[in-house]
Design a protein around this motif. Structure first.
Motif, short mmCIF file in Angstrom:
data_model
loop_
_atom_site.label_atom_id
_atom_site.label_comp_id
_atom_site.label_asym_id
_atom_site.label_seq_id
_atom_site.Cartn_x
_atom_site.Cartn_y
_atom_site.Cartn_z
N GLU A 64 48.12 51.00 38.97
CA GLU A 64 49.00 52.05 39.46
C GLU A 64 48.81 52.29 40.95
O GLU A 64 49.74 52.63 41.67
N SER A 65 47.57 52.09 41.43
CA SER A 65 47.29 52.35 42.84
C SER A 65 47.90 51.30 43.75
O SER A 65 47.95 51.48 44.97
N LEU A 66 48.41 50.20 43.20
CA LEU A 66 48.97 49.14 44.03
C LEU A 66 50.38 49.46 44.50
O LEU A 66 50.88 48.82 45.41
N GLY A 67 51.03 50.44 43.89
CA GLY A 67 52.38 50.78 44.29
C GLY A 67 53.38 49.80 43.72
O GLY A 67 53.07 48.93 42.90
N THR A 68 54.63 49.91 44.15
CA THR A 68 55.70 49.06 43.63
C THR A 68 56.45 48.41 44.79
O THR A 68 56.33 48.81 45.94
N ALA A 69 57.22 47.40 44.46
CA ALA A 69 58.03 46.71 45.46
C ALA A 69 59.23 46.10 44.77
O ALA A 69 59.22 45.85 43.56
N THR A 70 60.30 45.91 45.52
CA THR A 70 61.50 45.29 44.97
C THR A 70 61.26 43.80 44.79
O THR A 70 60.86 43.11 45.73
N VAL A 71 61.49 43.31 43.59
CA VAL A 71 61.24 41.91 43.27
C VAL A 71 62.56 41.24 42.93
O VAL A 71 63.38 41.81 42.19
N PRO A 72 62.83 40.03 43.45
CA PRO A 72 64.08 39.33 43.12
C PRO A 72 64.23 39.16 41.61
O PRO A 72 63.25 38.96 40.90
N GLY A 104 48.95 42.52 42.36
CA GLY A 104 47.52 42.53 42.66
C GLY A 104 46.64 41.79 41.69
O GLY A 104 45.43 41.82 41.83
N MET A 105 47.20 41.07 40.71
CA MET A 105 46.38 40.54 39.65
C MET A 105 45.40 39.46 40.11
O MET A 105 44.26 39.41 39.68
N THR A 106 45.85 38.58 41.01
CA THR A 106 44.95 37.50 41.43
C THR A 106 43.71 38.06 42.11
O THR A 106 42.58 37.69 41.81
N ALA A 107 43.93 39.00 43.04
CA ALA A 107 42.79 39.59 43.73
C ALA A 107 41.93 40.40 42.78
O ALA A 107 40.70 40.39 42.86
N LEU A 108 42.56 41.11 41.83
CA LEU A 108 41.80 41.91 40.88
C LEU A 108 40.96 41.02 39.97
O LEU A 108 39.81 41.32 39.68
N ALA A 109 41.53 39.89 39.55
CA ALA A 109 40.76 38.97 38.72
C ALA A 109 39.55 38.44 39.47
O ALA A 109 38.46 38.33 38.93
N ALA A 110 39.75 38.15 40.73
CA ALA A 110 38.63 37.68 41.54
C ALA A 110 37.55 38.74 41.67
O ALA A 110 36.36 38.46 41.60
N ALA A 111 37.97 40.01 41.88
CA ALA A 111 36.99 41.08 42.01
C ALA A 111 36.20 41.26 40.72
O ALA A 111 34.98 41.44 40.74
N LEU A 112 36.89 41.20 39.59
CA LEU A 112 36.18 41.34 38.32
C LEU A 112 35.27 40.15 38.07
O LEU A 112 34.21 40.27 37.46
N ALA A 113 35.68 38.99 38.55
CA ALA A 113 34.81 37.83 38.42
C ALA A 113 33.51 38.04 39.19
O ALA A 113 32.44 37.66 38.73
N LEU A 154 40.85 39.73 54.68
CA LEU A 154 42.30 39.90 54.63
C LEU A 154 43.01 39.04 55.66
O LEU A 154 42.52 38.82 56.77
N HIS A 155 44.22 38.59 55.27
CA HIS A 155 45.10 37.94 56.22
C HIS A 155 45.72 38.99 57.14
O HIS A 155 45.58 40.20 56.92
N ASP A 156 46.44 38.54 58.15
CA ASP A 156 47.05 39.47 59.10
C ASP A 156 48.06 40.40 58.42
O ASP A 156 48.28 41.52 58.88
N ASP A 157 48.67 39.94 57.32
CA ASP A 157 49.65 40.78 56.63
C ASP A 157 49.01 41.74 55.64
O ASP A 157 49.71 42.45 54.92
N GLY A 158 47.67 41.75 55.59
CA GLY A 158 46.96 42.69 54.72
C GLY A 158 46.67 42.17 53.33
O GLY A 158 46.00 42.85 52.55
N THR A 159 47.13 40.98 52.98
CA THR A 159 46.86 40.43 51.66
C THR A 159 45.49 39.75 51.67
O THR A 159 45.06 39.20 52.68
N PRO A 160 44.77 39.78 50.54
CA PRO A 160 43.43 39.19 50.49
C PRO A 160 43.48 37.68 50.45
O PRO A 160 44.29 37.09 49.75
N GLY A 161 42.60 37.04 51.21
CA GLY A 161 42.45 35.59 51.15
C GLY A 161 41.20 35.19 50.40
O GLY A 161 41.19 34.22 49.67
N TRP A 162 40.14 35.98 50.59
CA TRP A 162 38.87 35.76 49.89
C TRP A 162 38.24 37.12 49.61
O TRP A 162 38.53 38.11 50.29
N LEU A 163 37.38 37.16 48.60
CA LEU A 163 36.51 38.29 48.36
C LEU A 163 35.08 37.80 48.52
O LEU A 163 34.71 36.76 47.97
N ALA A 164 34.30 38.52 49.30
CA ALA A 164 32.93 38.10 49.59
C ALA A 164 31.97 39.15 49.07
O ALA A 164 32.10 40.33 49.38
#
Length: 258
Positions: A64-72, A104-113, A154-164
């Motif tokens: 829920e904290s990730l918010g929403t966006a218009t998806v094609p 956010g699922m890919t980043a969340l899966a990585a965090a839980l990993a 994070l990348h310049d657009d704010g999306t995660p590239g890696w979790l360390a």
């Protein structure tokens, strides 16, 4: 990627527990055949179905904290097709079919990993015993296991590239990538440790599709402190020449909470 793919996780030869399977199912990190098997189990095993529901409830506040966006309109049918599902859902959408989930699922899966690698504890099997009358005694408190801090790069657009996840005591950094395509020019991502106001020091090349541990030289452990930065640049396939970054910074994050 799923939790059990991390090579840092000990392989004891035992199948994953029902709780881990339920978590991986809700995270959406199983392949189509595994998902189909889990869906059949949900229909026939009420106990397992409850585990899945508990994972959905556990992750819902984070999503829920990730918010929403218009998806094609074409995106969800395409995702379903790639997962091996029918292009049109036959039942009402569940948690993993919501827009926020896929944001956010890919980043969340990585965090839980990461949490699984550093904090997973297997409980030994218990043998049945005959109940007897006993006098309750206080149970000694087990030492609390410290949670390793996680630094998103994070990348310049704010999306995660890696979790360390930084473990200063052991001198290592666990890197969990958000899977991405390889650089079209054949360059490789290289990790740098940058002290505040200091010179970047290379920690070596990192993967774009697999979690792995990066060893930190003893001479650099003192730099693993709040205020230092981890950064990723694109370098020649053999690494930056002479240990000096030459390519663009594609992801970065400040070390915190150490």
């Amino acid at each position: 990627m799923n939790i059990r793919d991390l090579h840092d996780l000990p392989d004891d030869g035992e199948p994953p527990t029902a709780d881990i399977l339920a978590g991986e199912y809700v995270l959406g990190v199983l392949d189509a055949a595994q998902r189909a098997e889990i869906q059949r189990r949900i229909e026939t095993d009420p106990g397992f179905a409850r585990l899945v529901q508990q994972w959905e409830q556990r992750l819902a506040p984070l999503l829920e904290s990730l918010g929403t966006a218009t998806v094609p309109a074409h995106l969800w049918p395409r995702i379903r097709t790639e997962l091996g599902w029918p292009a049109v859902a036959a039942a009402p959408a569940r948690l993993w079919q919501r827009t926020g989930f896929w944001q956010g699922m890919t980043a969340l899966a990585a965090a839980l990993a990461l949490v699984a690698v550093f904090n997973r504890q297997e409980l030994p099997p218990t043998a049945p015993v005959t109940p007897v009358a006993v006098t309750p005694t206080p149970t000694p408190a087990e030492p609390e296991q410290a949670t390793k801090p996680v630094t998103p790069l994070l990348h310049d657009d704010g999306t995660p590239g890696w979790l360390a996840s930084v473990d200063k005591a052991q001198g290592k950094v666990l890197m969990v990538p958000v899977p991405a395509p390889a650089d079209a020019a054949g360059r490789a991502p290289e990790l740098w440790l940058i002290p505040a106001g200091g010179t970047p020091r290379s920690l070596g090349l990192v993967s774009i599709n697999r979690a792995h541990t990066v060893a930190v030289p003893d001479t650099l452990r003192d730099v693993l402190v709040n205020g230092s930065m981890l950064a990723i640049t694109l370098e020649p396939s053999g690494g930056a020449p002479q240990g000096i970054p030459t390519g663009p910074i594609i992801a970065k994050g400040d070390i915190a909470n150490l």
